[in-house]
Design an enzyme around this catalytic site. Structure first.
Site, short mmCIF file in Angstrom:
data_model
loop_
_atom_site.label_atom_id
_atom_site.label_comp_id
_atom_site.label_asym_id
_atom_site.label_seq_id
_atom_site.Cartn_x
_atom_site.Cartn_y
_atom_site.Cartn_z
CD GLU A 94 -2.65 1.14 2.61
OE1 GLU A 94 -3.50 2.02 2.76
OE2 GLU A 94 -2.43 0.24 3.43
CG ASP A 95 1.33 2.94 3.19
OD1 ASP A 95 0.43 3.40 2.48
OD2 ASP A 95 1.15 2.58 4.37
#
Length: 724
Positions: A94-95
């Site tokens: 996600e990051d």
């Protein structure tokens, strides 16, 4: 970042002296892992640290400390190495630049699937934060259905975030705390993970109401000396008797948390001293037989309170929890709550699905294991989410299913079903199977006939009687308690309403085409398809449903379709349509509705008004609103009652009575004696002598309403009664 990056290849080259304390703490918690698994854990840390390089938390710490702490929470529960690795990497997809393919290449497809299941949907665009959170939850649920470890990682992630919530803004703390108390703590409880649940609840309470938490916590910690002495004397006496009976046991006093004290004070409207005036003990023994032996011992020491014994060993809770619960008369006038369970039950009570983790097919610990029960619950949620219209609706349905209070019911074959408190016979029907619910007519509760709206109590035996012709009604939504029942009813109603709308739309269009001297089956197919395409309809049924619902006028559609028909035999536009009436049978669903302003019932003179989005709304001809509808004659629909009309119809009566005690009960009894159901009661006027009430009632037709009015009028306390 790619699998070949040097950062990922450093795995075994980090000297022990360079390993930070937070990683060492994780490795100590994972003492049960073998050497190869510990090496895999360290590789995951290095890959995660490289991926999160330069990222920090709001507290200023390196971001990697968070996922490693999440892994430590899971290690303390004894989870397998794949779960711990996935926890360390759970924010990378996600990051960070790390992709799912990178994770799969380095750590295997299972780890990649777990990480992907936890990943939020931040890359998609939603109307608001609430919708994004709900959609993330839906995705997480689908991943849970494939592998329960996804929710364990998510719960551990939420627990560490709650432990470090102080760095967030006040608004964020409140939002996260509410979400924790409403969703994540109940999920932990539903999965039997009471240690996680208790900490989430307490941290959520502390974040939401810090002052209340501090006051209650201080009061708990500073218990009076007298109470501590009393607790010690009770514990010593119980331990002595258990030892004399040669029972190997562990006896511990149960400490209340600020959250449990606060909820009892609010829910039971009790003071702090009243809530704390209860002693709690847990007895842990070796076998199930020892549990019942210990129960006899504690009952011999102190007398039990009548009706306060619960056997969750014979009938476990839905989350797999097993224990004996009893309440005793204490020597100081205070009740003593005692829980008795085996060591295995104690482990499952604290860790739930994480207690005995098994993934190979056939290793499931039996039908009562926490894992099998959790898997059944999640499978039920997956079925529910397929029928919901939106993520927000699904999330609301899940919240309903997360209420901890349950009733335990028996099928005719002796199987046990658990349902939320306040569940009805109809909820039971849908719990058995969706088709059973959709065709339910009535029920037998303990072999006695009972209506579907009957609320059920633990220990009852329930049998559902079905009929092929039976179908859900909108009234069912008013008394079901489970999300599965509510979703299935809504889905079936939509299907039935659509079928009815198509049928009625076909009838209305054919009638309008008849006014143009043609019929639907005489319209050339290419002309019909061109009209549907021009108006963005994919199918004829969609347009017919739109006509029935008032979103498109049949006369306009008929005029457009008949434009290219030959002139021979055609009526000129605007000629009056043949007034063949639509007949109401009482089985219409959603397409025909009855106006609340005048509440028409069978035998009334009625008219139909074609209302956009509502279909045909039926009014009494004497309704005051009819004058306004005369201004739009093109929307009038010829309508009447069929010879055979079935079902109950809403009506209302205005009753003027003497204002004295017991009058309302007399009137209600008279209405009930006329076989009418009361939906609502309201006072319109009231003084010292006279009260004017309005009763909303259900009747079958005008004759039935007249019987109700006659029955009420016979009461000597009634001065006037009339239909409103």
């Amino acid at each position: 970042m790619t699998p070949g990056d040097p950062a990922l290849a450093l795995t075994d080259t980090v000297p022990d002296a360079a390993v930070p304390d937070y990683v060492r703490s994780l490795e100590r918690a994972g003492y049960y892992l073998d050497e190869a698994q510990r090496a895999q854990l360290r590789r995951a840390w290095i890959a995660g640290a490289a991926a999160h390089e330069g990222q920090t938390r709001k507290s200023g710490e390196p971001y990697i400390t968070h996922p490693v702490a999440v892994a430590q929470v899971l290690a303390e529960l004894g989870l397998d190495v794949e779960t711990l690795v996935a926890a360390i990497l759970h924010d990378t997809i996600e990051d960070t630049p790390l992709t799912r393919a990178d994770v799969a290449a380095q750590f295997g497809e299972t780890v990649a699937e777990l990480v992907d299941g936890v990943t939020k949907l931040d890359k998609l665009r939603f109307a608001d934060r609430q919708e994004a959170a709900a959609e993330s939850f839906r995705k997480m649920l689908l991943a849970m259905s494939r592998d329960l470890r996804v929710i364990l990682i998510k719960l551990a992630d939420r627990l560490h975030n709650m432990r470090t919530l102080g760095a967030q803004s006040a608004e964020a703390r409140r939002r996260i705390a509410v979400e924790t108390l409403e969703i994540y703590a109940p999920i932990a409880q539903r999965l039997g993970m009471n240690l996680i649940k208790a900490e989430l609840q307490d941290l959520g309470f502390k974040a939401l109401h810090p002052w209340r938490h501090a006051v209650i916590d201080k009061r708990i910690r500073s218990q009076p000396l007298v109470r501590r002495e009393a607790l010690g004397q009770i514990e010593a006496r119980l331990a002595q008797r258990l030892a004399l009976e040669k029972l190997e046991h562990r006896l511990v006093g149960r400490v209340k948390t600020p959250w449990s004290v606060y909820t009892k004070m609010r829910g039971q409207r009790r003071s702090f001293d009243q809530v704390m005036d209860v002693f709690g003990f847990r007895v842990v023994v070796d076998t199930v037989a020892d549990c019942y032996h210990a129960l006899g011992v504690v009952h011999a020491v102190y007398k039990p309170l009548d009706g306060r014994f619960r056997d969750f060993i014979a009938i476990p809770k839905a989350n797999g929890y097993q224990s004996l619960h009893t309440v005793l008369f204490g020597p100081y006038g205070s009740p003593i709550e005692v829980q008795i369970r085996t060591r295995e039950m104690d482990l499952i009570a604290e860790r739930g699905v994480a207690a005995h983790w098994a993934y190979k097919i056939g290793v499931d610990g039996g039908g009562n294991s926490a894992q099998s029960r959790a898997a059944a619950w999640i499978a039920n949620l997956v079925e529910t989410q397929r029928g919901t219209g939106s993520s927000l609706e699904f999330l609301e349905n899940v919240k309903v299913d997360l209420f901890p209070d349950e009733v335990y019911l028996f099928t005719p074959k002796g199987d046990i079903l658990s349902l939320p408190r306040n569940s009805t016979a109809l909820d039971f029907a849908y719990a058995v199977h969706t088709d059973v619910g959709n065709h339910a007519v009535t029920a037998r509760v303990d072999k006695r006939l009972a209506p579907l709206r009957t609320k059920l109590a633990s220990g009852q035996s329930v049998e559902i009687i079905t009929a092929k012709s039976a179908a859900p009604t909108t009234q069912w939504l008013e008394f079901v308690a489970t999300s599965k029942a509510r979703t299935a009813i809504r889905q079936q109603l939509k299907q039935l309403e659509h079928e009815d709308a198509v049928q009625l739309g076909h009838y209305m269009l054919d009638r309008a085409l008849g006014a143009q001297g043609t019929a639907l089956d005489r319209i050339p197919m290419e002309r019909l398809e061109a009209y549907l395409a021009d108006n963005r309809y994919t199918r004829l049924e969609a347009m017919l449903a739109d006509i029935a619902l008032g979103n498109r006028m049949p006369s306009q559609v008929a005029l457009a379709l008949a434009q290219q028909q030959s002139a021979g035999g055609a009526q000129r536009p605007g000629a009056p349509a043949p007034q063949e009436r639509i007949l109401i049978t009482g089985n219409e669903r959603g397409v025909i509705s009855f106006a609340q302003c005048c509440l028409p019932i069978p035998r009334d003179e009625i008219m139909g008004y074609h209302s956009a989005g509502k279909g045909i709304v039926v009014h009494r001809l004497e309704c005051p609103n009819v004058a306004e509808y005369r201004k739009s004659p093109e929307r009038w629909v010829a309508i009447g009652w069929d010879r055979e009309v079935s079902g109950d119809f809403s009506s209302a009566i205005r009753i003027e009575v003497e204002n004295r005690p017991g009058v309302l009960a007399q009137v209600a009894a008279a209405i009930a004696n006329a076989d009418s159901n009361i939906d609502r009661v309201e006072y319109l006027e009231r003084d010292s002598n006279i009260a004017v009430l309005r009763f909303g009632i259900d009747v079958t037709d005008g004759r039935h309403l007249a019987e109700v009015i006659r029955g009420v009028r016979r009461l000597h306390v009634v001065q006037d009664v009339q239909r409103t």
